[in-house]
Design a protein around this motif. Structure first.
Motif, short mmCIF file in Angstrom:
data_model
loop_
_atom_site.label_atom_id
_atom_site.label_comp_id
_atom_site.label_asym_id
_atom_site.label_seq_id
_atom_site.Cartn_x
_atom_site.Cartn_y
_atom_site.Cartn_z
N ASP A 186 0.85 -1.19 0.00
CA ASP A 186 0.00 0.00 0.00
C ASP A 186 0.89 1.24 0.00
O ASP A 186 1.49 1.60 1.02
CB ASP A 186 -0.92 0.01 1.22
N SER B 171 1.90 1.12 6.89
CA SER B 171 1.82 -0.27 6.45
C SER B 171 3.20 -0.78 6.07
O SER B 171 3.93 -0.11 5.32
CB SER B 171 0.87 -0.40 5.25
N HIS C 168 -5.94 -3.63 -2.37
CA HIS C 168 -4.69 -2.98 -2.78
C HIS C 168 -4.44 -3.13 -4.28
O HIS C 168 -3.37 -2.75 -4.77
CB HIS C 168 -3.51 -3.58 -2.02
N GLN D 44 -2.52 2.30 -7.36
CA GLN D 44 -1.41 1.56 -6.76
C GLN D 44 -0.45 1.09 -7.85
O GLN D 44 0.78 1.10 -7.66
CB GLN D 44 -1.94 0.36 -5.97
#
Length: 499
Positions: A67, A73, A150, A155
């Motif tokens: 992420d 994270s 995700h 991303q």
């Protein structure tokens, strides 16, 4: 070509193909798998012819944040990238970035294709990056719902910035120009990478790029109808009319509860008495035409001309549609067609990562359609769609809810966000070439007109299908395709001369 000749061809090529009958869902994905296998074999042949047995493609597994947008994270995954520096004019030569998409990325992306031919011409390094959650670039728990959150284009673009940083650091790059390339969904990513990260990417080629997200993608089958009617590629108005006539009969049989006859005629593995099974059935059948139109001539004899020849053979349109269904079954090694909705649900709900069967990743892609893009190909009265009216938007949205727990009313909101975020088919980017073929249904959602003010260049190729410009150039290519590649090449040359 007669139906008999079709079967002779099918039997001769079957030994070359791996068994893909286990691919669940509709036949579009089966055709896509055939095309991918064909591209792989063709690329290997070109490699051996041009380079012999030498090895010069490097594979790297790059550690990426799972992420990018949560600094707290710590989870990561390994992204596969390929590097081809054989023709790089170091240290100042350009970098050509090939962007992967919703299929596993082969190393052929670093040694085969028009972008590689241009890399040789311009002294560029080729870097190819696999998309997160596809191919090998996925964690063992990557198919779980809490992990799929995700998987997004945002991303994916953030991953590319890390690829850029890795290559820049490793090769001590300075002001080297980066040009990115992609086709289909990666074509949209290519345009968006240039749009969102202009300080990293100098220019982009976006082939068959559906930059406009759309929940109800009626235009797809309208273009399919136009392509089946196009005499330039072997189609005719009669062909489109016969396809429509055959599907109209199917709809009448469904409404008249004649499903036993349908199941027998089209060799269904099970009954077609349930409404959801009927919807799967018509989607699988229509997808034969949709897939062959989209990938016209990418696999021997799978093209519009031969489809229409079968539809024009003696006998009625319904029986000729049966022949096409049988042809597809033979080509994909099926003894019967699994039209069970329960089977499709089971396939999509499978959360086990099988690294031996990740070439096509349907669970991941359907997730992306539910959360970002829509792209649902429907068939409605009042449109030129030649297929069944059972192909509804509601049946697509139901999968989002049943498989991913995404309610039907959320999908259009996600689609709207995507268009607001990227600019849909009017992104106003600079140094972006949008390339589309006239018979490719995805051109409906792309940029088709050049914008001299912003610097967007639109290249429209008559008679070509999905991502045709991205293949290695051949002497047998149609003149329109040769001319289009020349336009792309000249535009990139002008970018590289800019200071």
């Amino acid at each position: 070509m007669s139906f008999l000749k079709y079967f002779i061809f099918v039997f001769t090529v079957n030994f070359m193909l791996k068994d893909i009958s286990s691919i669940s869902g509709h036949s579009f994905w089966k055709i896509k798998e055939l095309v991918e296998n064909r591209r792989e074999k063709s690329a290997i042949h070109d490699y051996r012819r041009l380079y012999g047995s030498g090895q010069f493609i490097e594979e790297v597994l790059l550690t990426q944040p799972l992420d990018h947008f949560d600094a707290y994270s710590s989870r990561t995954y390994k992204q596969k990238i390929y590097i081809n520096a054989k023709n790089w004019n170091k240290p100042n030569g350009p970098i050509f970035l090939y962007i992967g998409g919703e299929v596993a990325l082969s190393n052929r992306s670093a040694y085969s294709g028009h972008h590689v031919q241009m890399a040789k011409l311009f002294g560029a390094m080729v870097v190819a990056a696999e998309h997160r959650f596809y191919g090998d670039s996925i964690n063992d728990d990557g198919l779980h719902l809490d992990q799929l959150q995700h998987l997004s284009s945002q991303q994916g673009l953030a991953d590319l910035t890390k690829v850029h940083n890795y290559i820049t650091t490793r090769y001590e790059l300075n002001d080297n120009k980066w040009i990115c390339f992609g086709g289909s969904y990666p074509g949209a990513l290519s345009a968006w990478f240039r749009l969102k990260f202009p300080h990293l990417v100098f220019g982009a080629v976006a082939s068959s790029a559906p930059v406009q997200a759309q929940t109800d993608f009626q235009g797809y089958n309208e273009v399919v109808a136009q392509s089946l009617a196009d005499p330039a590629v072997g189609g005719s108005k009669q062909c489109t009319a016969q396809v429509a006539e055959a599907f109209q009969k199917i709809d009448r049989m469904v409404s008249g509860q004649q499903t036993k006859g349908l199941a027998k005629d089209f060799l269904s593995c099970g009954s077609l008495s349930e409404p959801n099974d009927q919807k799967v059935f018509v989607n699988i059948l229509a997808a034969i035409f949709m897939g062959i139109v989209q990938f016209n001539n990418e696999f021997p004899f799978l093209n519009i001309k031969n489809l229409c020849n079968i539809m024009r053979e003696s006998g009625d349109s319904y029986s000729n549609l049966q022949k096409i269904n049988q042809m597809m079954m033979k080509l994909t090694n099926q003894s019967c067609v699994d039209n069970r909705y329960s089977s499709y649900l089971s396939y999509l709900r499978n959360q086990t990562v099988d690294r031996r069967a990740l070439k096509l990743s349907i669970r991941q892609w359907i997730w992306q359609t539910c959360t970002q893009f829509g792209y649902y190909m429907t068939c409605k009265d009042g449109t030129s769609c030649p297929f069944s009216r059972l192909m509804t938007l509601e049946s697509h949205l139901a999968l989002c809810k049943e498989v991913y727990k995404i309610s039907e009313n959320m999908v259009p909101k996600f689609v709207q966000f995507t268009n607001d975020y990227y600019g849909a088919n009017h992104p106003k980017g600079t140094r972006i070439i949008f390339v589309n073929g006239s018979i490719d249904p995805w051109h409906f959602l792309s940029v088709l007109k050049s914008d001299q003010v912003s610097g967007e260049v639109a290249v429209f190729i008559n008679g070509t299908a999905h991502c045709a410009d991205m293949a290695t150039q051949k002497s047998t290519d149609p003149q329109s395709l040769k001319e289009a590649r020349l336009v792309i090449q000249k535009e990139i040359a002008s970018w590289l001369k800019e200071t």
